[in-house]
Scaffold this motif. Structure first.
Motif, mmCIF file in Angstrom:
data_model
loop_
_atom_site.group_PDB
_atom_site.id
_atom_site.type_symbol
_atom_site.label_atom_id
_atom_site.label_comp_id
_atom_site.label_asym_id
_atom_site.label_seq_id
_atom_site.Cartn_x
_atom_site.Cartn_y
_atom_site.Cartn_z
ATOM 1 N N GLN A 27 0.784 -1.219 0.000
ATOM 2 C CA GLN A 27 0.000 0.000 0.000
ATOM 3 C C GLN A 27 0.828 1.287 0.000
ATOM 4 N N GLU A 28 2.003 1.230 0.659
ATOM 5 C CA GLU A 28 2.801 2.467 0.783
ATOM 6 C C GLU A 28 3.207 3.002 -0.585
ATOM 7 N N ASN A 29 3.246 2.098 -1.578
ATOM 8 C CA ASN A 29 3.698 2.531 -2.898
ATOM 9 C C ASN A 29 2.585 3.108 -3.748
ATOM 10 N N ILE A 30 1.402 3.248 -3.151
ATOM 11 C CA ILE A 30 0.277 3.704 -3.958
ATOM 12 C C ILE A 30 -0.230 5.029 -3.434
ATOM 13 N N ASP A 31 -0.463 5.912 -4.383
ATOM 14 C CA ASP A 31 -0.950 7.219 -4.007
ATOM 15 C C ASP A 31 -2.434 7.239 -4.382
ATOM 16 N N TYR A 32 -3.281 7.273 -3.352
ATOM 17 C CA TYR A 32 -4.708 7.107 -3.623
ATOM 18 C C TYR A 32 -5.403 8.399 -3.976
ATOM 19 N N SER A 33 -5.808 8.527 -5.235
ATOM 20 C CA SER A 33 -6.569 9.702 -5.602
ATOM 21 C C SER A 33 -8.055 9.406 -5.449
ATOM 22 N N LYS A 34 -8.401 8.130 -5.466
ATOM 23 C CA LYS A 34 -9.801 7.748 -5.318
ATOM 24 C C LYS A 34 -9.979 6.968 -4.039
ATOM 25 N N SER A 35 -11.147 7.158 -3.420
ATOM 26 C CA SER A 35 -11.359 6.430 -2.176
ATOM 27 C C SER A 35 -11.750 4.984 -2.440
ATOM 28 N N VAL A 36 -12.410 4.745 -3.560
ATOM 29 C CA VAL A 36 -12.831 3.391 -3.874
ATOM 30 C C VAL A 36 -12.066 2.907 -5.111
ATOM 31 N N THR A 37 -11.508 1.721 -5.021
ATOM 32 C CA THR A 37 -10.716 1.170 -6.127
ATOM 33 C C THR A 37 -11.553 0.274 -7.024
ATOM 34 N N GLY A 38 -12.494 -0.438 -6.432
ATOM 35 C CA GLY A 38 -13.276 -1.361 -7.250
ATOM 36 C C GLY A 38 -14.571 -1.783 -6.577
#
Ligand code: ASP
Ligand code: MG
Length: 403
Positions: A243-254
């Motif tokens: 997870q640390e390598n991901i920058d979340y622009s959206k709250s829901v992924t799928g």
């Protein structure tokens, strides 16, 4: 130079032409200066055919011989791929489970890889060769051939990536990645570029078709980054890492769903310690997997209702066990086996307020009744009537900006 583990699934090696195509993919990687260890599955359908053959002899076919039989599918692919690479003037060589060897523990058909000898293969890699390794198998400490569970080539790939200290592990398959929901049902579904291990596991109703869940779990444990990609297009796939390598622009992924659920309610159960344990202990002994559990607050302090979900094909067995259970008292058993579970999944949910409310409002706007709810840090699931599934995933996909 990058050391890569490339795994090719059954459809990717389903015909001789496809095997030749895979040889070209490997050739290209080598020409870019990379080192490649290839892991292969049996040609599509082969493992099933072998199982059928064993059934023609006996439904209780000898376990040791069953693994000898099943492991042969991958042996065929190893030789064909090696031969195809040699034909392209490449240096390639197949290694069978016992030649490496790949050491496993545990029972036949369900063994687990514990180690592998690396020297010979490392030397071959350093000499510019491409080792081809069969997925899905190994040997026991007695030297017997073992297999590691259906779909186990993914687990082999992850184990090889770990033990050989590879830089990447690429899973070549017949889809080009993990989608925000089922692209066959919702055409606006989008391919996800990056996803965390946890999200991938939670999206397993979408992801399971893409990769074996237990292999994803192992990759998570050892922090081995994965990429799922298609053998048949050059497009980028989905990267799976921590997870640390991901920058979340959206709250829901799928948005995931499963349609094989059933809901059972016990009404009028006593509200006192031990009751829930008495209900669920016999179910667990019978290997019935209970998913969501909801207990109402009792209004009279004496009795309450307990609702839970199980897989649909286990609902009659579950009911029977409840009826035979002398340790619990209840008024009625109510059962509904036309329900489905719809979940929104996203590591970005933790930091976004109001997701729960938005999901419930969206479903109510569609006049969809929620029958049960469960939440975890990165997932919010509801049970609804099965007939509403498509409507629900469409709506949720839209309101969480996934279209
Ligand atoms: N050939 C094995 C199976 O069909 C392993 C795999 O393809 O991953 O289950
Ligand atoms: Mg497979």
């Amino acid at each position: 130079m990058v050391k890569k583990v490339l795994k090719f699934g059954g459809t990717s090696v389903g015909t001789v032409e496809r095997i030749q195509h895979v040889a070209n993919i490997i050739k290209k990687e080598i020409s870019l200066g990379n080192k490649v260890i290839a892991i292969v599955s049996a040609m599509a359908g082969k493992t099933n055919d072998l199982i059928k053959l064993s059934c023609e002899i006996s439904n209780e076919f000898n376990k040791r011989e069953f693994d000898v039989l099943l492991s042969s599918g991958e042996q065929v692919t190893c030789a064909l791929l090696s031969g195809a690479l040699i034909k392209l003037n490449m240096k390639a060589k197949s290694w069978l489970n016992w030649q490496i060897p790949i050491l496993t523990s545990g029972e036949h058909s369900n063994a687990r890889i514990i180690n592998m000898h690396v020297e010979k293969i490392n030397k071959y890699l350093n000499d510019g060769g491409v080792p081809i390794i069969p997925g899905f198998q190994g040997i026991s400490k007695n030297g017997d051939i073992t297999t590691i569970g259906r779909g186990g080539s993914d687990a082999t790939a992850v184990a090889v990536a770990k033990i050989f200290n590879a830089d990447t592990c690429e899973i070549y398959t017949d889809v080009d990645g993990v989608y925000s929901t089922d692209p066959n049902k919702i055409p606006v579904a989008k391919k996800i570029d990056k996803i965390s291990y946890d999200e991938m596991l939670e999206l397993s109703s979408l992801g399971a078709k893409v990769m074996q869940s237990s292999a994803v779990q192992t990759a998570m444990m050892y922090d081995i980054s994965l990429e799922v990609r298609s053998t048949f297009t050059e497009r980028k796939g989905t990267k799976i890492f921590s997870q640390e390598n991901i920058d979340y622009s959206k709250s829901v992924t799928g948005v995931a769903y499963s349609k094989d659920d059933a809901k059972i309610t016990l009404t009028g159960v006593q509200d006192k310690p031990g009751v829930a344990a008495n209900i669920f202990e016999p179910l667990s002994k019978a290997q019935i997997n209970v998913d969501m559990v909801i207990q109402n607050i009792s209004s009279d302090q004496k009795t309450t209702d307990i609702t839970f979900t199980v897989k649909r094909d286990e609902v009659f067995k579950t009911e029977q066990i409840l009826k035979d259970n002398k340790n619990i008292k209840y008024k009625k058993i109510i059962q509904n086996n036309k329900v489905a579970k719809v979940s929104i999944v996203g590591a970005g949910m933790v930091s976004t307020p109001g997701i729960t409310y938005r999901m419930f409002r969206a479903l109510s706007d569609e006049k969809i009744n929620i029958l049960a709810i469960s939440t975890s840090e990165i997932k919010l699931s509801v049970i609804i009537e099965e007939e509403n599934v498509l409507k629900a995933i469409k709506k949720l996909h839209t309101i969480f900006d996934l279209d």
